[in-house]
Each structure stands twice: as C-alpha cells, then as structure tokens.
Design a protein around this motif. Structure first.
Motif, PDB file in Angstrom:
ATOM      1  N   UNK A 118       0.867  -1.180   0.000  1.00 14.89           N
ATOM      2  CA  UNK A 118       0.000   0.000   0.000  1.00 14.89           C
ATOM      3  C   UNK A 118       0.904   1.230   0.000  1.00 14.89           C
ATOM      4  N   UNK A 119       0.744   2.071  -1.017  1.00 15.33           N
ATOM      5  CA  UNK A 119       1.622   3.231  -1.187  1.00 15.33           C
ATOM      6  C   UNK A 119       0.782   4.496  -1.241  1.00 15.33           C
ATOM      7  N   UNK A 120       1.098   5.429  -0.353  1.00 17.98           N
ATOM      8  CA  UNK A 120       0.391   6.710  -0.311  1.00 17.98           C
ATOM      9  C   UNK A 120       1.208   7.768  -1.042  1.00 17.98           C
ATOM     10  N   UNK A 121       0.552   8.581  -1.861  1.00 16.59           N
ATOM     11  CA  UNK A 121       1.253   9.604  -2.637  1.00 16.59           C
ATOM     12  C   UNK A 121       0.255  10.533  -3.310  1.00 16.59           C
ATOM     13  N   UNK A 122       0.723  11.699  -3.705  1.00 11.26           N
ATOM     14  CA  UNK A 122      -0.076  12.528  -4.602  1.00 11.26           C
ATOM     15  C   UNK A 122       0.397  12.352  -6.040  1.00 11.26           C
ATOM     16  N   UNK A 141      -2.891   4.949  -2.678  1.00 12.86           N
ATOM     17  CA  UNK A 141      -3.749   5.766  -1.831  1.00 12.86           C
ATOM     18  C   UNK A 141      -3.367   7.220  -2.079  1.00 12.86           C
ATOM     19  N   UNK A 142      -4.297   7.988  -2.616  1.00 15.38           N
ATOM     20  CA  UNK A 142      -3.988   9.378  -2.957  1.00 15.38           C
ATOM     21  C   UNK A 142      -4.099  10.267  -1.712  1.00 15.38           C
ATOM     22  N   UNK A 143      -3.021  10.968  -1.414  1.00  8.86           N
ATOM     23  CA  UNK A 143      -2.988  11.963  -0.348  1.00  8.86           C
ATOM     24  C   UNK A 143      -2.399  13.247  -0.905  1.00  8.86           C
ATOM     25  N   UNK A 144      -2.740  14.365  -0.280  1.00  6.26           N
ATOM     26  CA  UNK A 144      -2.235  15.658  -0.746  1.00  6.26           C
ATOM     27  C   UNK A 144      -1.349  16.354   0.282  1.00  6.26           C
ATOM     28  N   UNK A 145      -1.222  15.792   1.477  1.00  8.66           N
ATOM     29  CA  UNK A 145      -0.382  16.392   2.499  1.00  8.66           C
ATOM     30  C   UNK A 145      -0.202  15.449   3.663  1.00  8.66           C
ATOM     31  N   UNK A 147       2.083  13.485   4.297  1.00 12.52           N
ATOM     32  CA  UNK A 147       2.396  12.175   3.726  1.00 12.52           C
ATOM     33  C   UNK A 147       3.094  11.260   4.724  1.00 12.52           C
ATOM     34  N   UNK A 148       3.981  11.870   5.538  1.00 13.70           N
ATOM     35  CA  UNK A 148       4.777  11.064   6.465  1.00 13.70           C
ATOM     36  C   UNK A 148       3.920  10.349   7.508  1.00 13.70           C
ATOM     37  N   UNK A 149       2.711  10.831   7.728  1.00 12.23           N
ATOM     38  CA  UNK A 149       1.831  10.223   8.719  1.00 12.23           C
ATOM     39  C   UNK A 149       1.309   8.862   8.268  1.00 12.23           C
ATOM     40  N   UNK A 150       1.210   8.640   6.970  1.00 11.96           N
ATOM     41  CA  UNK A 150       0.552   7.437   6.451  1.00 11.96           C
ATOM     42  C   UNK A 150       1.163   6.131   6.971  1.00 11.96           C
ATOM     43  N   UNK A 159       5.479   5.505   1.231  1.00 14.27           N
ATOM     44  CA  UNK A 159       5.029   6.740   0.599  1.00 14.27           C
ATOM     45  C   UNK A 159       5.965   7.070  -0.553  1.00 14.27           C
ATOM     46  N   UNK A 160       5.466   7.814  -1.496  1.00 14.43           N
ATOM     47  CA  UNK A 160       6.298   8.409  -2.543  1.00 14.43           C
ATOM     48  C   UNK A 160       6.112   9.910  -2.433  1.00 14.43           C
ATOM     49  N   UNK A 161       7.221  10.605  -2.167  1.00 14.07           N
ATOM     50  CA  UNK A 161       7.120  12.042  -1.935  1.00 14.07           C
ATOM     51  C   UNK A 161       8.463  12.705  -2.233  1.00 14.07           C
ATOM     52  N   UNK A 162       8.456  14.030  -2.192  1.00 17.28           N
ATOM     53  CA  UNK A 162       9.683  14.792  -2.391  1.00 17.28           C
ATOM     54  C   UNK A 162      10.392  15.003  -1.063  1.00 17.28           C
TER      55      UNK A 162
END
Length: 216
Positions: A118-122, A141-145, A147-150, A159-162
C-alpha cells in the motif's frame, strides 16, 4: 504589442525563480506572495505573471492560457508533458522524489517476496509507472499532504514524496529506501506559441538560459 504570460506558483518556486526573473527584466510590480491578484504586471510591458497552483502550471501552458511557465520536474512527469516544450532546467527548487517507509520495515524483502504494497502519494501516475516497471503490485492511496503520517498511522506501507534535506523523514522515523528521480524546476513553453510567436518568445527563453547559467 502582444502580451507574454508566464505561469508560476507561489512558495519555493516563486522564491527561487525571483533572481532569474530579475535577471531577465521580469520584475513583478507587486509582491505575488502578498498580493491577492492572480495576474501581475512586471517591469516589462510585454510580460505578465499568472499565479497558479503548482500542479496547474503545465495545464495553463499546454492549453495556451500562458505562453511560458515554471514547473517542477515532478509536476511535469505527473502531468505527462503533452503540448509542452521543455527547453531549460533552471537548476532551482532542487530535491529528490523517493520511496520512504517507517524505520524497521523490510522493504527489500517485501519487494522480493511479491507482497502487495500500500503506497500513499499525490504522484499517482509516477508511482504506478515506477512500481509497474519493477513488477511490484501496489494499492495506491492518494494523499495531498501530511504524507509522512501514512506509514505511522497504518494507512500505508510506503510513501512516494519529495525530500530535500530528509529532516522531516527522520523526525517521523521514516527512511528513504529508493530514489525515483532528482527533481528541479524547468522552464516550459507552449509548443504552438513557440511556432507562431518565436520572434517574441525565443529571446526570453535565451535570456532565461543565460540567467540559469549564472549570466555566463
């Protein structure tokens, strides 16, 4: 005189592009961060700024509402880049797009065993393509902010994030396990506009190239 519109977003891109804009003579007549105006005149009578959300900059340029824009490589990759010419890496707003997990999670074993992650990211499109190329099955799983909480809340395995310094990851007991791409801001140009208005746009593109190279 036909007006040239440049789309860019508030925040880091605006702050780091300000010196480049100044070098090419595109100094806003009022502070975009303080003003409520979304269309801002500049010191050049033929150039105006259009203030947009970061994710929307490629769309405004693609459909010709802006001739040029400044957008991160992450936004462009997620958008797909249709109808856009990307002549310059402006070397600003540098960071990395990574896969991160909570400390102690055995990501490599999960990938090798074929576990469904399960990967959360925008960045849904980028993430889908990245894991598909590795042959890894993921539920996105689409998130917009936040991200680290997921991973901490059990919403996602990864997560995939910057990330820039990685301090937010460390503060939340997360670790980067894979880099997807380096990210920086690009100058983007509407392809049709460049064909029909090259005489007006090319000198500005060249000026940005010189400014991004440090004026050399």
């Amino acid at each position: 005189m036909a007006m040239i519109s440049i789309a860019l977003s508030k925040g880091r891109i605006l702050a780091e592009s300000a010196p480049l804009l100044a070098r090419v003579g595109v100094r806003p007549r009022e502070d975009p961060e303080r003003s409520r105006k979304l269309v801002i005149a500049t010191a050049r009578r033929d150039v105006r700024l259009i203030v947009v959300r970061a994710a929307d900059a490629p769309t405004y340029v693609q459909y010709g509402a802006a001739d040029l824009g400044i957008a991160g490589r992450d936004v462009l990759a997620e958008h797909g880049g249709a109808g856009l010419y990307q002549p310059l890496d402006l070397r600003i707003a540098a960071c990395r797009m990574v896969v991160a997990v909570r400390r102690g999670f055995d990501y490599e074993s999960a990938v090798r065993s074929g576990a469904r992650l399960r990967v959360a990211t925008k960045y849904v499109q980028i993430t889908r393509e990245h894991f598909a190329a590795k042959g890894v099955h993921v539920d996105l799983i689409r998130l917009y902010g936040s991200m680290e909480l997921a991973p901490l809340a059990g919403l996602a395995d990864a997560i995939v994030d910057l990330v820039s310094t990685g301090s937010t990851l460390r503060a939340n007991r997360l670790v980067a396990v894979e880099e997807i791409m380096p990210v920086s801001a690009r100058l983007i140009v509407n392809q049709a506009a460049l064909k029909t208005r090259r005489a007006a746009l090319q000198p500005l593109i060249d000026a940005f190239a010189k400014a991004a190279a440090g004026g050399r």
